[in-house]
Enzyme design. Structure first.
Site, PDB file in Angstrom:
ATOM      1  N   GLY A  11       0.838  -1.210   0.000  1.00  0.00           N
ATOM      2  CA  GLY A  11       0.000   0.000   0.000  1.00  0.00           C
ATOM      3  C   GLY A  11       0.863   1.246   0.000  1.00  0.00           C
ATOM      4  O   GLY A  11       1.848   1.319   0.739  1.00  0.00           O
ATOM      5  N   ARG A  72       1.009  -5.161  -4.947  1.00  0.00           N
ATOM      6  CA  ARG A  72       1.184  -6.302  -4.032  1.00  0.00           C
ATOM      7  C   ARG A  72       1.398  -7.496  -4.962  1.00  0.00           C
ATOM      8  O   ARG A  72       0.456  -7.957  -5.588  1.00  0.00           O
ATOM      9  CB  ARG A  72      -0.054  -6.496  -3.166  1.00  0.00           C
ATOM     10  CG  ARG A  72      -0.377  -5.280  -2.290  1.00  0.00           C
ATOM     11  CD  ARG A  72      -1.530  -5.607  -1.343  1.00  0.00           C
ATOM     12  NE  ARG A  72      -2.162  -4.397  -0.839  1.00  0.00           N
ATOM     13  CZ  ARG A  72      -1.754  -3.702   0.216  1.00  0.00           C
ATOM     14  NH1 ARG A  72      -0.686  -4.092   0.880  1.00  0.00           N
ATOM     15  NH2 ARG A  72      -2.407  -2.627   0.603  1.00  0.00           N
ATOM     16  N   ASP A 103       5.265  -4.849   5.981  1.00  0.00           N
ATOM     17  CA  ASP A 103       5.837  -6.156   6.322  1.00  0.00           C
ATOM     18  C   ASP A 103       5.720  -7.207   5.216  1.00  0.00           C
ATOM     19  O   ASP A 103       6.591  -8.067   5.092  1.00  0.00           O
ATOM     20  CB  ASP A 103       5.327  -6.672   7.668  1.00  0.00           C
ATOM     21  CG  ASP A 103       3.841  -6.904   7.677  1.00  0.00           C
ATOM     22  OD1 ASP A 103       3.161  -6.533   6.701  1.00  0.00           O
ATOM     23  OD2 ASP A 103       3.346  -7.471   8.670  1.00  0.00           O
ATOM     24  N   THR A 126       4.278   2.792   5.591  1.00  0.00           N
ATOM     25  CA  THR A 126       2.888   2.335   5.667  1.00  0.00           C
ATOM     26  C   THR A 126       2.114   3.232   6.622  1.00  0.00           C
ATOM     27  O   THR A 126       2.648   3.629   7.659  1.00  0.00           O
ATOM     28  CB  THR A 126       2.766   0.866   6.125  1.00  0.00           C
ATOM     29  OG1 THR A 126       1.407   0.608   6.517  1.00  0.00           O
ATOM     30  CG2 THR A 126       3.666   0.523   7.303  1.00  0.00           C
ATOM     31  N   ASP A 128      -0.143   2.278   8.423  1.00  0.00           N
ATOM     32  CA  ASP A 128      -0.594   1.466   9.565  1.00  0.00           C
ATOM     33  C   ASP A 128       0.319   1.592  10.788  1.00  0.00           C
ATOM     34  O   ASP A 128      -0.115   1.304  11.903  1.00  0.00           O
ATOM     35  CB  ASP A 128      -0.673  -0.011   9.164  1.00  0.00           C
ATOM     36  CG  ASP A 128      -1.651  -0.256   8.016  1.00  0.00           C
ATOM     37  OD1 ASP A 128      -2.576   0.555   7.850  1.00  0.00           O
ATOM     38  OD2 ASP A 128      -1.479  -1.246   7.288  1.00  0.00           O
ATOM     39  N   ASP A 130       2.598  -0.328  11.761  1.00  0.00           N
ATOM     40  CA  ASP A 130       2.613  -1.624  12.451  1.00  0.00           C
ATOM     41  C   ASP A 130       3.927  -2.381  12.277  1.00  0.00           C
ATOM     42  O   ASP A 130       3.956  -3.602  12.374  1.00  0.00           O
ATOM     43  CB  ASP A 130       1.433  -2.483  11.956  1.00  0.00           C
ATOM     44  CG  ASP A 130       1.484  -2.711  10.435  1.00  0.00           C
ATOM     45  OD1 ASP A 130       2.277  -2.047   9.756  1.00  0.00           O
ATOM     46  OD2 ASP A 130       0.723  -3.560   9.943  1.00  0.00           O
ATOM     47  N   ARG A 172      -5.401  -1.910   8.975  1.00  0.00           N
ATOM     48  CA  ARG A 172      -5.356  -3.365   8.808  1.00  0.00           C
ATOM     49  C   ARG A 172      -5.789  -4.047  10.104  1.00  0.00           C
ATOM     50  O   ARG A 172      -6.853  -3.749  10.595  1.00  0.00           O
ATOM     51  CB  ARG A 172      -3.954  -3.782   8.360  1.00  0.00           C
ATOM     52  CG  ARG A 172      -3.983  -4.929   7.402  1.00  0.00           C
ATOM     53  CD  ARG A 172      -2.715  -5.111   6.652  1.00  0.00           C
ATOM     54  NE  ARG A 172      -1.532  -4.989   7.463  1.00  0.00           N
ATOM     55  CZ  ARG A 172      -0.434  -5.708   7.295  1.00  0.00           C
ATOM     56  NH1 ARG A 172      -0.414  -6.614   6.340  1.00  0.00           N
ATOM     57  NH2 ARG A 172       0.628  -5.512   8.029  1.00  0.00           N
TER      58      ARG A 172
HETATM   59  O1  F6P Z   1      -1.518  -1.410   4.702  1.00  0.00           O
HETATM   60  C1  F6P Z   1      -2.067  -0.214   4.311  1.00  0.00           C
HETATM   61  C2  F6P Z   1      -3.548  -0.345   4.082  1.00  0.00           C
HETATM   62  O2  F6P Z   1      -4.029   0.920   3.665  1.00  0.00           O
HETATM   63  C3  F6P Z   1      -4.356  -0.883   5.251  1.00  0.00           C
HETATM   64  O3  F6P Z   1      -4.631   0.104   6.210  1.00  0.00           O
HETATM   65  C4  F6P Z   1      -5.579  -1.405   4.543  1.00  0.00           C
HETATM   66  O4  F6P Z   1      -6.184  -2.434   5.289  1.00  0.00           O
HETATM   67  C5  F6P Z   1      -5.026  -1.931   3.260  1.00  0.00           C
HETATM   68  O5  F6P Z   1      -3.799  -1.270   3.036  1.00  0.00           O
HETATM   69  C6  F6P Z   1      -5.913  -1.715   2.064  1.00  0.00           C
HETATM   70  O6  F6P Z   1      -5.309  -2.332   0.975  1.00  0.00           O
HETATM   71  P1  F6P Z   1      -5.704  -2.119  -0.555  1.00  0.00           P
HETATM   72  O7  F6P Z   1      -4.856  -1.052  -1.100  1.00  0.00           O
HETATM   73  O8  F6P Z   1      -5.379  -3.422  -1.182  1.00  0.00           O
HETATM   74  O9  F6P Z   1      -7.160  -1.768  -0.592  1.00  0.00           O
END
Ligand code: F6P
Length: 320
Positions: A11, A72, A103, A126, A128, A130, A172
């Site tokens: 992300g 991803r 991660d 990120t 998050d 985390d 997340r």
């Molecule tokens: O890890 C970053 C994040 O924005 C999280 O907070 C969220 O759950 C996820 O990515 C959303 O992912 P995507 O971009 O695949 O919708």
């Protein structure tokens, strides 16, 4: 060391561009060449890579997103995908790699290092926050400010209409973003995956506030704690209060990075280059107690970062 690669993965987060800029300019300052890899590990596998110059990173320090794009990559999780990436390491003559991401991206980088021996330095990026081994990841501060700005606006209309608002934030499976946004935004309740809660208890708190004249409330829900829509529905059914739900979603991932994120990204990017030049093999750069630090990437991946429950409880005490 003469040539390094750089990619952003997972992300996106505001400040990634400032980190790319720092890596490219610091590397060129020391006489290294930098190859920009597009679309995360997918571009690594497909050879979607090109040299970066001083001008490649001009005018990006203030921009959200990532000029290298991100993905991803499912393919990089396979040995065949990584073998293809290794072919490109050889083709482009890379002697080190900087990976900016979270991660999932770090796990891929660590496996690749173990299999092929390419030196890797990871930079936490990120919203998050985390990632263990660092107090802050790039983008978290901006995302918190974006969420607080939204809460401020919601508070205006919540007050006017005497409503209860559920504000769902990202994060997340963690509550870092929710706790920070909830405390700074003065939320009445904060629901996070790390701390058990019951709808009954939240409704009780709402009634208590109502009895002493509080006609509006804001409840921040971390996405990992449950669906904001579902929680809003249950609260409305139980209390009869006019309850609305706002899901902040991906807008938390965009926007111009705060000064804090730009400075953090600049420092971490520069340190990543120094580490590669000094012969680091598999590290992550981070910030701990105000200092730039490095940690073995495998140690980072082996530890789960935990939220500060004292801060969480403080938010609850102050919201009474
Ligand atoms: O890890 C970053 C994040 O924005 C999280 O907070 C969220 O759950 C996820 O990515 C959303 O992912 P995507 O971009 O695949 O919708």
């Amino acid at each position: 060391m003469q040539r390094i690669g750089i990619l952003t993965s997972g992300g996106d987060s505001p400040g990634m561009n400032a980190a790319i800029r720092a890596v490219v300019r610091k590397a060129i300052y020391h006489g290294l060449e930098v190859i920009g890899i597009k679309r995360g590990f997918n571009g690594f596998i497909e050879g979607d890579m090109e040299p970066m110059r001083l001008g490649s990173v001009a005018d990006i320090i203030h921009r959200g997103g990532t000029i290298l794009h991100t993905a991803r990559s499912e393919h990089f999780k396979t040995p065949a995908g990584r073998a293809k990436a290794w072919e490109n390491v050889e083709r482009f003559g890379l002697e080190g790699l900087v990976v900016i991401g979270g991660d999932g991206s770090f796990t891929g980088a660590s496996i690749f290092h173990r299999e092929y021996g390419l030196p890797v330095v990871a930079i936490p990026g990120t919203i998050d926050n985390d990632i263990s081994g660092t107090d802050y990841s790039i983008g978290f501060d901006t995302a918190v400010n974006t969420a607080v700005d939204a809460i401020n606006k919601i508070r205006d209309t919540a007050t006017s209409h005497e409503r209860t608002f559920i504000v769902e934030v990202m994060g997340r499976d963690t509550g870092f973003l929710a706790i920070a946004a909830g405390l700074a935004g003065g939320a009445e309740s904060i629901l996070i995956p790390e701390y058990p809660f019951s709808i009954e208890e939240i409704c009780h708190k709402l009634y208590k506030g109502y009895r002493r004249g509080k006609l509006h409330s804001i409840i921040v829900v971390a996405e990992g704690a449950g669906s904001g829509l579902e929680i809003g529905k249950q609260i409305k059914e139980r209390t009869g209060f006019d309850t609305k739900v706002t899901i902040l979603g991906h807008l938390q991932r965009g926007g111009t990075p705060t000064a804090f994120d730009r400075i953090l990204a600049s420092q971490l990017g520069a340190r990543a280059v120094e580490l590669l030049m000094q012969g680091a093999t598999c590290k992550m750069v981070g910030m701990a107690a105000g200092k730039i630090v490095e940690t073995d990437l495998d140690r980072v991946l082996g530890q789960r970062k935990t939220v500060d429950l004292d801060v969480y409880r403080l938010a609850s005490i102050l919201a009474i």
